[in-house]
Design a protein around this motif. Structure first.
Motif, mmCIF file in Angstrom:
data_model
loop_
_atom_site.group_PDB
_atom_site.id
_atom_site.type_symbol
_atom_site.label_atom_id
_atom_site.label_comp_id
_atom_site.label_asym_id
_atom_site.label_seq_id
_atom_site.Cartn_x
_atom_site.Cartn_y
_atom_site.Cartn_z
ATOM 1 N N HIS A 47 61.376 37.212 21.085
ATOM 2 C CA HIS A 47 62.554 37.555 21.511
ATOM 3 C C HIS A 47 63.300 36.545 20.640
ATOM 4 O O HIS A 47 63.532 35.418 20.892
ATOM 5 C CB HIS A 47 62.627 37.266 22.868
ATOM 6 C CG HIS A 47 61.760 37.940 23.874
ATOM 7 N ND1 HIS A 47 61.895 39.354 24.010
ATOM 8 C CD2 HIS A 47 60.906 37.543 24.664
ATOM 9 C CE1 HIS A 47 60.855 39.870 24.973
ATOM 10 N NE2 HIS A 47 60.301 38.644 25.250
ATOM 11 N N THR A 48 64.048 37.095 19.556
ATOM 12 C CA THR A 48 64.677 36.400 18.585
ATOM 13 C C THR A 48 66.123 36.023 18.837
ATOM 14 O O THR A 48 67.124 37.361 18.682
ATOM 15 C CB THR A 48 64.677 37.110 17.564
ATOM 16 O OG1 THR A 48 63.034 37.029 16.973
ATOM 17 C CG2 THR A 48 65.020 36.106 16.059
ATOM 18 N N LEU A 65 68.301 45.805 13.503
ATOM 19 C CA LEU A 65 67.001 45.297 14.140
ATOM 20 C C LEU A 65 66.770 46.040 15.352
ATOM 21 O O LEU A 65 65.601 46.341 15.786
ATOM 22 C CB LEU A 65 67.006 43.906 14.185
ATOM 23 C CG LEU A 65 66.778 42.989 13.151
ATOM 24 C CD1 LEU A 65 66.801 41.589 13.227
ATOM 25 C CD2 LEU A 65 65.732 43.384 12.199
ATOM 26 N N LEU A 66 68.006 46.176 16.284
ATOM 27 C CA LEU A 66 67.714 47.092 17.673
ATOM 28 C C LEU A 66 67.280 48.256 17.295
ATOM 29 O O LEU A 66 66.682 48.992 18.071
ATOM 30 C CB LEU A 66 69.042 46.808 18.079
ATOM 31 C CG LEU A 66 69.289 45.345 18.971
ATOM 32 C CD1 LEU A 66 70.801 45.454 19.602
ATOM 33 C CD2 LEU A 66 68.349 45.025 19.883
ATOM 34 N N ALA A 67 67.711 49.149 16.319
ATOM 35 C CA ALA A 67 67.268 50.281 15.885
ATOM 36 C C ALA A 67 65.863 50.451 15.592
ATOM 37 O O ALA A 67 65.335 51.575 15.657
ATOM 38 C CB ALA A 67 68.281 50.769 14.628
ATOM 39 N N SER A 71 63.357 42.962 19.481
ATOM 40 C CA SER A 71 64.210 42.095 20.386
ATOM 41 C C SER A 71 64.957 41.085 19.654
ATOM 42 O O SER A 71 64.480 40.123 19.180
ATOM 43 C CB SER A 71 63.246 41.691 21.353
ATOM 44 O OG SER A 71 63.747 40.687 22.267
ATOM 45 N N VAL A 72 66.334 41.401 19.668
ATOM 46 C CA VAL A 72 67.008 40.139 19.245
ATOM 47 C C VAL A 72 68.420 40.166 19.635
ATOM 48 O O VAL A 72 68.889 41.110 20.452
ATOM 49 C CB VAL A 72 67.419 40.859 17.555
ATOM 50 C CG1 VAL A 72 68.229 41.990 17.481
ATOM 51 C CG2 VAL A 72 68.144 39.823 16.649
ATOM 52 N N LEU A 73 68.840 38.982 19.757
ATOM 53 C CA LEU A 73 70.127 38.436 20.430
ATOM 54 C C LEU A 73 71.017 37.692 19.622
ATOM 55 O O LEU A 73 70.547 36.822 19.256
ATOM 56 C CB LEU A 73 69.828 37.981 21.896
ATOM 57 C CG LEU A 73 70.963 37.496 22.672
ATOM 58 C CD1 LEU A 73 71.934 38.616 23.196
ATOM 59 C CD2 LEU A 73 70.396 36.474 23.767
#
Length: 263
Positions: A47-48, A65-67, A71-73
């Motif tokens: 979870h980055t 990255l979501l595509a 898991s990135v925020l």
């Protein structure tokens, strides 16, 4: 074996199964080395989360990255505002889970001279190159203590080791990172928290290539590195993965230099 001209897409990344599911926080993750770190940790199944003031490239990176199902925020944040930064860190922890890997990557090697330096400018440069790392560590340590351990990766620089001119406050701040690493490693070791310094060499980021790398610099690099070829952001990310994972479980208070064999 790959040759010295190997490009990033050909680089075979190690896989660290223990990293999957961990929450990682990266400062300055929108571009350059930071972007490579975000990509590398997200690809490991972490979870980055990352912060930056450069919102446009950050949001493009997140969208990509979501595509890909990763898991990135991203949270926009000025890391020199300590109160705001620590608040964002707590928010990230609450949203995606306890932070057990911290990468204090953000910095600014803007050129400056001693003759024009003011007290205010000194404070600004220390804030972006050193102070935020200490207070980010302060904010994540409770998560790591409750988790039974963690990894804090501070980012140093070979610049001060080479006695490079043109940025005396940056050099001083980066040198102090090494002392901070040693002090925190001793203090936090009983909690199973490892603290190390990752020291990049002259990394060929877009910024470096645009502002400072000309033919004379390329010649200097070729003469100075033991290894031929360029040090790329992806090389730094690979060392960061190792330092974050349990593969480096007995490594702390150390400097890990990735510079092609220069210093």
């Amino acid at each position: 074996m790959a040759g010295p001209d190997m490009q990033p897409e050909e680089m075979r990344a190690a896989v660290y199964p223990d990293l999957a599911g961990r929450t990682v926080l990266i400062s300055g993750g929108a571009t350059g080395i930071g972007e490579a770190l975000v990509r590398a940790f997200a690809a490991q199944g972490c979870h980055t989360a990352f912060v930056d003031i450069a919102e446009a490239p950050a949001r493009r990176l997140v969208e990509e990255l979501l595509a890909d199902g990763l898991s990135v925020l991203f949270e926009p944040c000025d890391i020199t505002d300590t109160t705001a930064y620590q608040s964002v860190i707590r928010e990230i922890s609450g949203r995606v889970g306890p932070i057990t890997v911290l990468l204090n990557n953000a910095a600014n090697d803007v050129r400056h001279g001693l003759d024009s330096l003011t007290s205010e400018r000194f404070d600004e440069l220390v804030a972006v190159n050193m102070k935020h790392a200490m207070f980010a560590a302060q904010a994540v340590v409770p998560d790591m203590q409750r988790a039974g351990g963690g990894s804090i990766i501070n980012f140093g620089s070979v610049g001060w080791m080479m006695a490079t001119a043109g940025y005396p406050v940056y050099a001083a701040a980066k040198a102090s990172i090494h002392g901070m690493t040693r002090g925190l490693a001793r203090e936090l070791g009983p909690d199973g928290i490892r603290v190390n310094t990752l020291v990049p060499g002259w990394v060929m980021t877009e910024k470096q290539l645009r502002l400072w790398v000309d033919d004379s610099v390329k010649d200097l690099i070729a003469k100075s590195q033991c290894l031929s070829g360029q040090v790329l952001p992806e090389h730094i990310a690979q060392m960061a993965l190792f330092l974050a994972s349990d593969a480096s479980s007995m490594c702390s208070a150390q400097n890990f230099v990735v510079d092609g064999g220069w210093v």
